[in-house]
Write an enzyme that holds these catalytic residues in place. Sequence first.
Site, PDB file in Angstrom:
ATOM      1  N   SER A 136      57.646 -33.847  17.214  1.00 20.42           N
ATOM      2  CA  SER A 136      56.410 -33.456  18.401  1.00 20.42           C
ATOM      3  C   SER A 136      55.732 -34.269  18.173  1.00 20.42           C
ATOM      4  O   SER A 136      55.346 -35.199  18.022  1.00 20.42           O
ATOM      5  CB  SER A 136      56.254 -32.194  16.762  1.00 20.42           C
ATOM      6  OG  SER A 136      54.671 -31.156  18.011  1.00 20.42           O
ATOM      7  N   LYS A 162      58.749 -32.176  22.084  1.00 22.60           N
ATOM      8  CA  LYS A 162      58.010 -31.384  22.060  1.00 22.60           C
ATOM      9  C   LYS A 162      56.751 -31.778  22.726  1.00 22.60           C
ATOM     10  O   LYS A 162      56.318 -32.715  21.552  1.00 22.60           O
ATOM     11  CB  LYS A 162      57.624 -30.514  20.880  1.00 22.60           C
ATOM     12  CG  LYS A 162      57.098 -29.352  21.000  1.00 22.60           C
ATOM     13  CD  LYS A 162      57.496 -28.246  19.953  1.00 22.60           C
ATOM     14  CE  LYS A 162      56.053 -28.999  18.511  1.00 22.60           C
ATOM     15  NZ  LYS A 162      56.340 -27.795  17.550  1.00 22.60           N
ATOM     16  N   LYS A 164      53.385 -31.350  23.161  1.00 29.37           N
ATOM     17  CA  LYS A 164      52.191 -30.545  23.816  1.00 29.37           C
ATOM     18  C   LYS A 164      50.947 -30.516  24.463  1.00 29.37           C
ATOM     19  O   LYS A 164      51.304 -31.164  25.558  1.00 29.37           O
ATOM     20  CB  LYS A 164      51.078 -31.371  22.267  1.00 29.37           C
ATOM     21  CG  LYS A 164      51.628 -30.397  21.048  1.00 29.37           C
ATOM     22  CD  LYS A 164      51.492 -30.056  20.015  1.00 29.37           C
ATOM     23  CE  LYS A 164      51.906 -29.472  18.887  1.00 29.37           C
ATOM     24  NZ  LYS A 164      52.285 -28.060  18.707  1.00 29.37           N
ATOM     25  N   ASP A 189      54.790 -27.493  24.288  1.00 34.52           N
ATOM     26  CA  ASP A 189      54.480 -26.015  23.013  1.00 34.52           C
ATOM     27  C   ASP A 189      53.214 -26.830  23.934  1.00 34.52           C
ATOM     28  O   ASP A 189      52.082 -26.615  23.749  1.00 34.52           O
ATOM     29  CB  ASP A 189      54.367 -26.851  22.064  1.00 34.52           C
ATOM     30  CG  ASP A 189      53.776 -25.961  21.142  1.00 34.52           C
ATOM     31  OD1 ASP A 189      53.658 -25.048  21.302  1.00 34.52           O
ATOM     32  OD2 ASP A 189      53.454 -26.335  19.745  1.00 34.52           O
ATOM     33  N   GLU A 214      56.867 -22.706  24.588  1.00 37.66           N
ATOM     34  CA  GLU A 214      56.579 -22.128  22.879  1.00 37.66           C
ATOM     35  C   GLU A 214      54.963 -21.515  23.310  1.00 37.66           C
ATOM     36  O   GLU A 214      54.165 -22.311  23.418  1.00 37.66           O
ATOM     37  CB  GLU A 214      56.977 -23.252  21.402  1.00 37.66           C
ATOM     38  CG  GLU A 214      55.891 -23.022  20.509  1.00 37.66           C
ATOM     39  CD  GLU A 214      56.783 -24.022  19.631  1.00 37.66           C
ATOM     40  OE1 GLU A 214      56.232 -23.670  17.935  1.00 37.66           O
ATOM     41  OE2 GLU A 214      56.822 -24.629  20.051  1.00 37.66           O
TER      42      GLU A 214
END
Length: 371
Positions: A136, A162, A164, A189, A214
């Site tokens: 992440s 992932k 953000k 995300d 997400e």
Amino acid sequence: MKADKIVLRKMQLTLKAPFRTSFGTQTVRSFFLTEVHTKDHVGYGECVVSANPFYSEETVGTAWHIVEDFLIPMIFEQGEISHPDEIGRIFGPIRRNNMAKAALEGAYWDLYAKQQGISLAQALGGTKEKIEVGVSIGIQEEIDDLYRLVEQFLEQGYRRMKIKIKPGKDVSVIRGLRQRFGDIPMMADANSAYTLDDVGIFEQLDEMNLMMIEQPLAHDDIFDHAKLQRQLKTPICLDESIHSCEDARKAIELGSTRIINIKVGRVGGLSEAKRIHDLCREHGVPVWCGGMLESGIGRAHNIAITSLPNFSLPGDTAGSSRYWQEDIIDPEVVVSPDGTIPVPAGPGIGYRPVPELLDKYTTSKKEYARG
């Protein structure tokens, strides 16, 4: 299992680099550990709360209060516990406060596995010898910093990125990554930062071949997510909206999600995480294990639950060195060059909490003995 004493430790670890999401920027990780002591074994759990009530309503202070004033007395009143699955029933009268509950339940799962002489993964019914992991990456001020991190993590073998996102740092960021790195496994995300008014943003992201988007909408929503999912070919993954197996059932039936992120703390413990896993498997919905910037103890619990078969997508259980200069376990969690982490075969969580390091990063400690 009958606890002789329970120990709570408030802990503080400094992140190697600031971690930024749509909630804000985190530089220090405050949390607490639980220890359940018997004559022969100690079970360890981690309360994955934050200092602030931004991801969930729980904080270090509120969770400590619930554990100290309610959950520990319930455990001592119960006395003998034959299996960790019983703990959910014991804690049933307490509404929500899932991270507090998971902290004690996780310690009992570790204790149970140690008493049985088996790994935590085996106790949970896990079948894998290694798990696939992704990483992440927080929001970066400069796109070149993001490119540098992605390059670094690809070199380290991580199998999924992932990214953000938040309003203003979304479409252009993902488009830039696609242009730079091609068709690498990647997801976005949003951490609940958008509304249905932003559908145009998601329609653009929908063309970028993402594994999933997400939690794009409100943290407590499953209705609007169903509306959005009907407009997108990219799977929506729910995170903050899922606190129980019942939440997962409703979201699946509504068509709100095609993938679910299971965080052990968010759903109240390993037993509930396993129930959600089983439900999703029955409905053909893949799951993966999300991260909460855990220390090695929480990370070990994540590895164990990810050994279950329907955890079929790389999770967020990065290696210890991703976040910490020094973790509190031996050995530290290490990602292999092929982007996997071995599932420990030793009793319990399979990693040894180091007493000297526990003491080094403990800011306060309290012991509770059976009366």
